[in-house]
Design a protein around this motif. Structure first.
Motif, PDB file in Angstrom:
ATOM      1  N   ILE A   7     -38.033  76.682  98.358  1.00 48.73           N
ATOM      2  CA  ILE A   7     -38.438  75.348  98.766  1.00 48.73           C
ATOM      3  C   ILE A   7     -38.779  74.566  97.519  1.00 48.73           C
ATOM      4  O   ILE A   7     -39.494  75.056  96.644  1.00 48.73           O
ATOM      5  CB  ILE A   7     -39.602  75.341  99.777  1.00 48.73           C
ATOM      6  CG1 ILE A   7     -39.875  73.916 100.254  1.00 48.73           C
ATOM      7  CG2 ILE A   7     -40.852  75.984  99.198  1.00 48.73           C
ATOM      8  CD1 ILE A   7     -40.778  73.832 101.481  1.00 48.73           C
ATOM      9  N   ALA A   8     -38.221  73.379  97.378  1.00 47.02           N
ATOM     10  CA  ALA A   8     -38.357  72.616  96.142  1.00 47.02           C
ATOM     11  C   ALA A   8     -39.032  71.286  96.400  1.00 47.02           C
ATOM     12  O   ALA A   8     -38.626  70.542  97.285  1.00 47.02           O
ATOM     13  CB  ALA A   8     -36.971  72.381  95.534  1.00 47.02           C
ATOM     14  N   TYR A   9     -40.055  70.991  95.634  1.00 45.60           N
ATOM     15  CA  TYR A   9     -40.745  69.713  95.705  1.00 45.60           C
ATOM     16  C   TYR A   9     -40.738  69.067  94.331  1.00 45.60           C
ATOM     17  O   TYR A   9     -41.163  69.691  93.353  1.00 45.60           O
ATOM     18  CB  TYR A   9     -42.206  69.885  96.152  1.00 45.60           C
ATOM     19  CG  TYR A   9     -42.378  70.405  97.541  1.00 45.60           C
ATOM     20  CD1 TYR A   9     -42.289  69.555  98.625  1.00 45.60           C
ATOM     21  CD2 TYR A   9     -42.640  71.745  97.756  1.00 45.60           C
ATOM     22  CE1 TYR A   9     -42.464  70.040  99.920  1.00 45.60           C
ATOM     23  CE2 TYR A   9     -42.817  72.236  99.037  1.00 45.60           C
ATOM     24  CZ  TYR A   9     -42.725  71.371 100.112  1.00 45.60           C
ATOM     25  OH  TYR A   9     -42.896  71.852 101.384  1.00 45.60           O
ATOM     26  N   LEU A  16     -39.790  80.758  96.374  1.00 47.35           N
ATOM     27  CA  LEU A  16     -38.723  81.657  96.777  1.00 47.35           C
ATOM     28  C   LEU A  16     -39.358  82.931  97.295  1.00 47.35           C
ATOM     29  O   LEU A  16     -40.225  83.494  96.628  1.00 47.35           O
ATOM     30  CB  LEU A  16     -37.803  81.993  95.604  1.00 47.35           C
ATOM     31  CG  LEU A  16     -37.136  80.805  94.903  1.00 47.35           C
ATOM     32  CD1 LEU A  16     -37.954  80.372  93.725  1.00 47.35           C
ATOM     33  CD2 LEU A  16     -35.737  81.186  94.476  1.00 47.35           C
ATOM     34  N   THR A  17     -38.945  83.379  98.454  1.00 42.76           N
ATOM     35  CA  THR A  17     -39.412  84.669  98.954  1.00 42.76           C
ATOM     36  C   THR A  17     -38.212  85.521  99.292  1.00 42.76           C
ATOM     37  O   THR A  17     -37.231  85.031  99.843  1.00 42.76           O
ATOM     38  CB  THR A  17     -40.309  84.509 100.193  1.00 42.76           C
ATOM     39  OG1 THR A  17     -39.552  83.901 101.241  1.00 42.76           O
ATOM     40  CG2 THR A  17     -41.530  83.682  99.878  1.00 42.76           C
ATOM     41  N   VAL A  25     -37.391  81.017 108.844  1.00 40.05           N
ATOM     42  CA  VAL A  25     -36.000  80.703 108.549  1.00 40.05           C
ATOM     43  C   VAL A  25     -35.944  79.439 107.706  1.00 40.05           C
ATOM     44  O   VAL A  25     -36.868  78.628 107.700  1.00 40.05           O
ATOM     45  CB  VAL A  25     -35.162  80.518 109.836  1.00 40.05           C
ATOM     46  CG1 VAL A  25     -35.145  81.787 110.646  1.00 40.05           C
ATOM     47  CG2 VAL A  25     -35.677  79.347 110.661  1.00 40.05           C
ATOM     48  N   GLY A  26     -34.846  79.272 106.993  1.00 36.41           N
ATOM     49  CA  GLY A  26     -34.649  78.092 106.161  1.00 36.41           C
ATOM     50  C   GLY A  26     -33.248  77.551 106.353  1.00 36.41           C
ATOM     51  O   GLY A  26     -32.532  77.924 107.289  1.00 36.41           O
ATOM     52  N   LYS A 369     -37.138  70.844 100.729  1.00 29.49           N
ATOM     53  CA  LYS A 369     -36.451  71.604 101.769  1.00 29.49           C
ATOM     54  C   LYS A 369     -36.599  73.099 101.483  1.00 29.49           C
ATOM     55  O   LYS A 369     -36.644  73.517 100.327  1.00 29.49           O
ATOM     56  CB  LYS A 369     -34.965  71.246 101.832  1.00 29.49           C
ATOM     57  CG  LYS A 369     -34.670  69.864 102.378  1.00 29.49           C
ATOM     58  CD  LYS A 369     -33.184  69.649 102.559  1.00 29.49           C
ATOM     59  CE  LYS A 369     -32.619  70.507 103.664  1.00 29.49           C
ATOM     60  NZ  LYS A 369     -31.180  70.252 103.904  1.00 29.49           N
ATOM     61  N   LEU A 370     -36.667  73.876 102.552  1.00 26.74           N
ATOM     62  CA  LEU A 370     -36.735  75.327 102.446  1.00 26.74           C
ATOM     63  C   LEU A 370     -35.330  75.898 102.600  1.00 26.74           C
ATOM     64  O   LEU A 370     -34.619  75.585 103.551  1.00 26.74           O
ATOM     65  CB  LEU A 370     -37.635  75.891 103.546  1.00 26.74           C
ATOM     66  CG  LEU A 370     -37.749  77.413 103.609  1.00 26.74           C
ATOM     67  CD1 LEU A 370     -38.545  77.924 102.416  1.00 26.74           C
ATOM     68  CD2 LEU A 370     -38.412  77.847 104.908  1.00 26.74           C
TER      69      LEU A 370
END
Length: 454
Positions: A7-9, A16-17, A25-26, A369-370
């Motif tokens: 997920i990036a902001y 990151l997992t 879910v992504g 977004k993830l």
């Protein structure tokens, strides 16, 4: 194979997992569109879509259902013969797809035959009359047209820049029809035919059990019409006269035997054309080439070591001319499923959908977004997997990259410059670790290195 989350902001952080035990879910970096094969429909992908939906978002409105034989004997022109109704016979809204990471197309339908109020009959294999091809056995040329519609819709509802295409059997040829077909020097189906480089809007292609070099095998499964347009198009030769199959290898439409329902391979209502085949008498067509800026994976099956998957010869399931082509951008995977089982081979499909292992083809990701991805086994049984993502900053700020990992085999993650220089890197030390970067405006790459054996 291990699940990846990002997920990036902008001005904030990337998370990151990596672990299949996570219930969250992504999104996939690009939406994936699944295309079924002969005498089938989207339901053939149910096992694969169910598995992927544990990692990627799957909307309830993810399928475009089309009718490819609406007019039948009235015309063979694709513009009149292909319809995509917006209502079913009960008045329910259909074909209004919504944002998703996974999509499918369904050709196994018919309609109410009312031009003033068209209604679709989903999963209905009727025909307009005798001696007509069922919709899911209609011309591959028409399938390319519908695939264009779906790609265009997916890009609009998701805001994605590209899609990934995955096809089984004839579905792989529908994908190639979309990518390769040119008429008068213009790409026939591309979303932006004026862009000769990126107008296709496709990042990756995966096929499984596809007769890339044709098949003359007559698999005896109920419902297959051996006089249909699709069987005509998949032939590498016509038995009655020994000439090349027109759709794949190029020929005069008049060379098509009268044993098929019609000779109109390019579906324009005329049967006097000369067809340029997707393969054009060679394994790779220089007249209508596959784009060289896409990664391709041909999944091949040698069921019980019989040299076939019982429908397509092993030697026809990939494009090759001493090397697999397109050269330099193509990989192959081997499986042992029969033709019917292939769409449920989720392990092979997930391996083939793996993120790029070099920055040239890095998948674009956006902020806020993830995302989910996979650490998978590589070709030649290599356990080391290196995946690349690309992110673009417009204002600078701070990127904080946090990785959560629990027995997932991830060893290292890095942020690279546009030139590929490592700006910051970290070996994983525990279940969570992070790196930070204060970037200037530009492109940056995230590289994840892991082992599928762990």
């Amino acid at each position: 194979m291990k699940k990846i989350f990002l997920i990036a902001y902008i001005f904030a952080y990337i998370i990151l997992t990596f672990n299949t035990s996570y219930s969250q879910v992504g999104d996939s970096p690009y939406p994936v569109i699944f295309v079924h094969g002969l005498n089938s429909d989207d339901r053939t992908w149910s096992a694969t879509l169910t598995q992927l939906s544990t990692s990627w978002n799957l909307s309830s409105n993810h399928t475009l259902s089309a009718v490819l034989n609406a007019r039948g004997g009235d015309t063979t022109n694709y513009i009149q013969d292909v319809i995509v109704p917006l209502l079913d016979t009960n008045g329910n809204i259909v074909n209004r797809i919504t944002s998703s990471s996974i999509y499918s197309v369904n050709f196994g339908n018919f309609w109410n035959r009312n031009p003033a109020d068209p209604r679709i009959l989903i999963y209905n294999n009727n025909t307009p009359g005798s001696s007509q091809s069922p919709s899911n056995q209609s011309a591959i040329y028409k399938q390319g047209y519908v695939l264009k519609m779906l790609i265009d819709s997916v890009l609009r509802v998701t805001g994605a820049s590209k899609v990934i295409l995955a096809g089984h059997s004839m579905g792989g040829l529908a994908i190639r029809e979309y990518l390769q077909r040119m008429e008068n020097g213009i790409h026939k189906w591309w979303i932006d035919p004026n862009d000769n480089i990126n107008g296709h809007k496709v990042a990756k292609v995966v096929t499984i059990g596809t007769p890339h070099l044709g098949t003359d095998v007559s698999i005896q499964i109920g419902g297959i019409d051996f006089k249909s347009e699709a069987i005509r198009d998949m032939r590498n030769s016509f038995t009655s006269n020994g000439s090349d199959g027109a759709f794949l290898f190029g020929n005069f439409e008049q060379s098509v035997p009268v044993s098929y329902y019609n000779k109109d391979v390019n579906c324009n209502g005329i049967i006097n054309d000369t067809i340029t085949g997707l393969d054009s008498n060679s394994e790779y067509n220089s007249l209508m080439p596959l784009p060289g800026n896409i990664q391709y994976t041909w999944i091949m099956s040698n069921y019980l070591n019989l040299g076939t998957d019982l429908a397509v010869p092993l030697s026809s399931q990939a494009l090759y001319d001493s090397v697999f082509v397109p050269f330099g951008v193509t990989d192959t995977l081997m499986t042992n499923k029969n033709h019917i089982q292939e769409t449920g081979d989720t392990r092979s499909m997930i391996r083939a959908l793996d993120e790029p292992d070099n920055k040239t083809f890095a998948f674009d990701i956006s902020f806020n977004k993830l995302y989910a991805g996979f650490i998978t086994l590589q070709s030649n049984a290599r356990t080391s997997d290196s995946d690349f993502y690309k992110v673009k900053t417009l204002t600078g700020g701070k990127i904080n990259l946090t990785l959560k990992s629990l027995n997932a085999g991830v060893g290292n993650f890095s942020i690279l410059s546009d030139s590929g220089s490592v700006l910051v890197t970290k070996n994983i030390a525990g279940s969570q670790d992070s790196v930070a970067l204060f970037p200037v405006t530009g492109n940056y790459y995230i590289r994840i290195i892991g082992s599928s054996a762990l």
